[in-house]
Design a protein around this motif. Structure first.
Motif, PDB file in Angstrom:
ATOM      1  N   PRO A  63       0.923  -1.008  -0.026  1.00  0.00           N
ATOM      2  CA  PRO A  63      -0.052  -0.111   0.017  1.00  0.00           C
ATOM      3  C   PRO A  63       0.806   1.455   0.180  1.00  0.00           C
ATOM      4  CG  PRO A  63      -0.938  -1.451   1.257  1.00  0.00           C
ATOM      5  CD  PRO A  63       0.608  -2.552   1.274  1.00  0.00           C
ATOM      6  N   GLU A  64       2.346   1.125   0.497  1.00  0.00           N
ATOM      7  CA  GLU A  64       3.002   2.207   0.381  1.00  0.00           C
ATOM      8  C   GLU A  64       3.262   3.156  -0.687  1.00  0.00           C
ATOM      9  OE1 GLU A  64       5.811   2.574   3.811  1.00  0.00           O
ATOM     10  OE2 GLU A  64       4.543   1.848   5.593  1.00  0.00           O
ATOM     11  N   LEU A  65       4.234   1.580  -1.497  1.00  0.00           N
ATOM     12  CA  LEU A  65       4.203   1.632  -2.707  1.00  0.00           C
ATOM     13  C   LEU A  65       2.991   3.185  -3.697  1.00  0.00           C
ATOM     14  CD1 LEU A  65       6.470  -0.698  -3.688  1.00  0.00           C
ATOM     15  CD2 LEU A  65       6.905   1.213  -2.766  1.00  0.00           C
ATOM     16  N   LEU A  66       1.797   2.317  -3.613  1.00  0.00           N
ATOM     17  CA  LEU A  66       0.580   2.055  -3.747  1.00  0.00           C
ATOM     18  C   LEU A  66      -0.041   3.935  -3.822  1.00  0.00           C
ATOM     19  CD1 LEU A  66      -3.052   0.478  -4.110  1.00  0.00           C
ATOM     20  CD2 LEU A  66      -2.528   3.055  -3.658  1.00  0.00           C
ATOM     21  N   ILE A  67       0.764   4.294  -2.705  1.00  0.00           N
ATOM     22  CA  ILE A  67      -0.177   5.894  -2.406  1.00  0.00           C
ATOM     23  C   ILE A  67       1.036   6.590  -2.670  1.00  0.00           C
ATOM     24  CG2 ILE A  67       0.654   7.534  -0.442  1.00  0.00           C
ATOM     25  CD1 ILE A  67      -2.804   5.650  -0.498  1.00  0.00           C
ATOM     26  N   GLU A  68       2.557   6.481  -3.041  1.00  0.00           N
ATOM     27  CA  GLU A  68       3.204   6.831  -3.295  1.00  0.00           C
ATOM     28  C   GLU A  68       3.274   7.078  -5.114  1.00  0.00           C
ATOM     29  OE1 GLU A  68       7.720   5.982  -4.937  1.00  0.00           O
ATOM     30  OE2 GLU A  68       7.536   5.337  -3.016  1.00  0.00           O
ATOM     31  N   ASN A  69       2.752   5.946  -5.754  1.00  0.00           N
ATOM     32  CA  ASN A  69       2.043   6.630  -7.434  1.00  0.00           C
ATOM     33  C   ASN A  69       1.083   8.000  -7.454  1.00  0.00           C
ATOM     34  OD1 ASN A  69       3.963   4.497  -8.281  1.00  0.00           O
ATOM     35  ND2 ASN A  69       1.952   3.312  -8.377  1.00  0.00           N
ATOM     36  N   THR A  75      -0.010  14.937  -8.011  1.00  0.00           N
ATOM     37  CA  THR A  75       1.352  16.202  -7.919  1.00  0.00           C
ATOM     38  C   THR A  75       1.523  17.201  -9.432  1.00  0.00           C
ATOM     39  OG1 THR A  75       2.079  15.237  -5.882  1.00  0.00           O
ATOM     40  CG2 THR A  75       2.865  17.294  -7.246  1.00  0.00           C
ATOM     41  N   HIS A  76       1.712  15.800 -10.004  1.00  0.00           N
ATOM     42  CA  HIS A  76       2.217  16.074 -11.851  1.00  0.00           C
ATOM     43  C   HIS A  76       0.837  16.865 -12.123  1.00  0.00           C
ATOM     44  CE1 HIS A  76       3.933  15.847 -15.988  1.00  0.00           C
ATOM     45  NE2 HIS A  76       2.720  15.432 -16.027  1.00  0.00           N
ATOM     46  N   LEU A  77      -0.065  16.598 -11.882  1.00  0.00           N
ATOM     47  CA  LEU A  77      -1.333  16.264 -12.802  1.00  0.00           C
ATOM     48  C   LEU A  77      -1.878  18.624 -11.998  1.00  0.00           C
ATOM     49  CD1 LEU A  77      -3.387  13.197 -13.082  1.00  0.00           C
ATOM     50  CD2 LEU A  77      -2.995  14.444 -14.777  1.00  0.00           C
ATOM     51  N   ARG A  78      -1.880  17.673 -10.595  1.00  0.00           N
ATOM     52  CA  ARG A  78      -2.147  19.141 -10.038  1.00  0.00           C
ATOM     53  C   ARG A  78      -2.121  20.591 -11.071  1.00  0.00           C
ATOM     54  NH1 ARG A  78      -5.700  20.052  -6.439  1.00  0.00           N
ATOM     55  NH2 ARG A  78      -4.313  21.447  -4.694  1.00  0.00           N
ATOM     56  N   SER A  79      -0.681  20.362 -10.899  1.00  0.00           N
ATOM     57  CA  SER A  79       1.086  21.174 -11.399  1.00  0.00           C
ATOM     58  C   SER A  79       0.072  22.213 -12.991  1.00  0.00           C
ATOM     59  CB  SER A  79       1.897  21.223 -11.461  1.00  0.00           C
ATOM     60  OG  SER A  79       2.852  22.044 -11.637  1.00  0.00           O
ATOM     61  N   PRO A  88      -7.472  22.803  -9.620  1.00  0.00           N
ATOM     62  CA  PRO A  88      -7.083  21.226  -9.485  1.00  0.00           C
ATOM     63  C   PRO A  88      -7.684  20.698  -8.451  1.00  0.00           C
ATOM     64  CG  PRO A  88      -5.783  23.319  -8.350  1.00  0.00           C
ATOM     65  CD  PRO A  88      -6.896  23.591  -9.686  1.00  0.00           C
ATOM     66  N   ASN A  89      -9.056  21.035  -7.646  1.00  0.00           N
ATOM     67  CA  ASN A  89      -9.143  20.207  -6.564  1.00  0.00           C
ATOM     68  C   ASN A  89     -10.465  19.856  -7.240  1.00  0.00           C
ATOM     69  OD1 ASN A  89      -7.378  21.235  -3.846  1.00  0.00           O
ATOM     70  ND2 ASN A  89      -9.135  22.893  -3.826  1.00  0.00           N
ATOM     71  N   ARG A  90     -11.488  20.554  -8.066  1.00  0.00           N
ATOM     72  CA  ARG A  90     -12.447  19.457  -8.906  1.00  0.00           C
ATOM     73  C   ARG A  90     -11.969  19.066 -10.152  1.00  0.00           C
ATOM     74  NH1 ARG A  90     -16.803  20.607  -8.240  1.00  0.00           N
ATOM     75  NH2 ARG A  90     -17.397  20.090 -10.231  1.00  0.00           N
ATOM     76  N   GLU A  91     -10.296  19.064 -10.819  1.00  0.00           N
ATOM     77  CA  GLU A  91     -10.361  18.720 -11.297  1.00  0.00           C
ATOM     78  C   GLU A  91      -9.407  17.170 -11.651  1.00  0.00           C
ATOM     79  OE1 GLU A  91      -9.148  21.148 -14.836  1.00  0.00           O
ATOM     80  OE2 GLU A  91     -10.573  22.665 -14.025  1.00  0.00           O
ATOM     81  N   SER A  92      -8.682  17.084  -9.985  1.00  0.00           N
ATOM     82  CA  SER A  92      -7.770  15.535  -9.805  1.00  0.00           C
ATOM     83  C   SER A  92      -8.300  15.460  -8.271  1.00  0.00           C
ATOM     84  CB  SER A  92      -6.201  16.254  -9.581  1.00  0.00           C
ATOM     85  OG  SER A  92      -5.782  15.283  -8.901  1.00  0.00           O
ATOM     86  N   LEU A  93      -7.529  14.371  -7.857  1.00  0.00           N
ATOM     87  CA  LEU A  93      -7.967  13.462  -6.552  1.00  0.00           C
ATOM     88  C   LEU A  93      -6.789  14.673  -5.833  1.00  0.00           C
ATOM     89  CD1 LEU A  93      -8.567  10.044  -6.962  1.00  0.00           C
ATOM     90  CD2 LEU A  93     -10.042  12.066  -6.374  1.00  0.00           C
ATOM     91  N   THR A  94      -7.033  14.998  -4.991  1.00  0.00           N
ATOM     92  CA  THR A  94      -6.438  15.717  -3.677  1.00  0.00           C
ATOM     93  C   THR A  94      -6.282  14.332  -2.343  1.00  0.00           C
ATOM     94  OG1 THR A  94      -7.314  17.972  -4.419  1.00  0.00           O
ATOM     95  CG2 THR A  94      -6.055  17.960  -2.736  1.00  0.00           C
TER      96      THR A  94
END
Length: 369
Positions: A63-69, A75-79, A88-94
């Motif tokens: 699970p920790e590697l999953l969360i890292e992914n 982070t990349h999408l929000r940027s 980004p709060n509506r167009e990407s998971l936060t």
């Protein structure tokens, strides 16, 4: 794992950096794998909501590697979304950090929890309602893959090894048939025959990848239609969700799963397979939307396999349901006896329908490529 109504969800959420006083937390959604709760909190500005999920570590072994992914991808999408002037709060998971700064909380019992901001004024649909919905969903998933094309760093972790590897899924089916641990194989001879007689064609995408003819990309790998949120007001897709299987893969797995869930004329677990068909109007909307969203990022070889991809992924999911049924329903959550077998039947019926319409579907792809 299954949602526990008696769970003290308040004891979980206090481990995350959430502003507001906890009001309630209730099971939420219809996912097959993780346990999801909707948390409500009181703040001076009014009520806010969050999504809390217990990750099924029987399925996701690390699970920790999953969360890292997920943290890297969001982070990349929000940027990118922010630079384009989006929200980004509506167009990407936060992801909401835990009190220790990590994006998960591990309980003394060994359960892994995460928290997301809840996206208001939007919802998911288990069955596509209009071609415009599917076109917009296709745009969202096509755009999702395109935006991740320039993500830097090491390859993402493979959260479930060989997830869509059809030959491997068939090998696991054969093992389940031979073991027959629940004495169910004799009752599903027709289903087994359906799977095995298509084994060569259904390995095509894996062979093309191994030959270097299809590129490996960052892909979502679970693009069923209810993994994209539709805005209540605009009726446009705004956010791709359920990122647990985002990892290296073929873009055709993503497109194929949208064919599977977007063109089917019945629910995934419909017991009456006479209701199961392939809606070509929906397929056309999907092709158009996905290519619009991908915006020229796909190779000609990838588009060449659009029609086959729908059959391959539908078949592969059907094989997974059949395998789980033979093993005693240990992977997918079931809500009734024979539930996984019903799911298998709908997938295999849809494969047959897609086979019938392959020529028409080829013409549709040619129209938009």
């Amino acid at each position: 794992m299954s949602a526990d109504k008696n769970l003290d969800i308040a004891s979980i959420v206090r481990n995350f950096r959430i502003d507001g006083d906890f009001i309630s937390g209730m099971p939420y959604g219809s996912g097959h794998i993780n346990d999801t709760y909707l948390g409500r909190f009181k703040t001076p500005a009014g009520e806010t909501r969050y999504i809390h999920q217990r990750i099924n570590h029987n399925i996701f072994k690390q699970p920790e590697l999953l969360i890292e992914n997920i943290a890297r991808v969001t982070t990349h999408l929000r940027s990118k979304i922010q630079k384009a002037g989006g929200d980004p709060n509506r167009e990407s998971l936060t992801l909401v950090p835990a009190n220790d700064g990590k994006f998960f909380h591990k309980t003394p019992a060994g359960d892994y929890w995460r928290t997301y901001l809840f996206i208001d004024r939007a919802k998911t649909y288990d069955l596509v309602e209009t071609p415009e919905h599917l076109r917009s969903g296709g745009q969202a998933f096509g755009r999702f893959g395109g935006m991740l094309g320039d993500m830097k760093g090491e390859p993402l972790h493979e959260t479930i090894p060989m997830f869509h590897h059809t030959p491997n899924r068939l090998a696991l089916l054969r093992e389940a048939i031979d073991a027959d641990c629940r004495n169910r194989a004799a009752g599903v001879k027709k289903e087994i025959q359906f799977a095995l007689e298509r084994s060569d064609e259904m390995g095509t995408l894996v062979r093309l990848q191994q030959e270097g003819k299809l590129p490996v990309r960052i892909t979502h790998n679970d693009t069923k239609f209810n993994n994209v949120m539709i805005d209540d007001d605009t009726q446009k897709a705004i956010c791709v969700i359920d990122l647990d299987t985002v990892m290296p893969g073929l873009v055709l797995y993503d497109f194929g799963d949208m064919v599977r869930t977007g063109t089917i004329t019945a629910m995934e677990d419909e017991p009456d397979v006479s209701k199961v068909g392939a809606n070509l109007t929906m397929f056309e909307a999907l092709v158009r939307g996905y290519l619009e969203g991908a915006a020229g990022s796909l190779t000609s070889a990838e588009v060449d396999q659009f029609v086959l991809a729908g059959r391959v992924i539908t078949f592969t999911i059907g094989v997974r349901f059949l395998t789980d049924y033979l093993k005693g329903d240990v992977y997918f959550k079931i809500r009734r006896e024979g539930h996984n077998l019903d799911r298998c039947h709908t997938q295999f019926k849809l494969v047959s329908e897609l086979e019938k319409h392959a020529g028409e579907m080829d013409k549709i792809v040619a129209r938009y490529r």
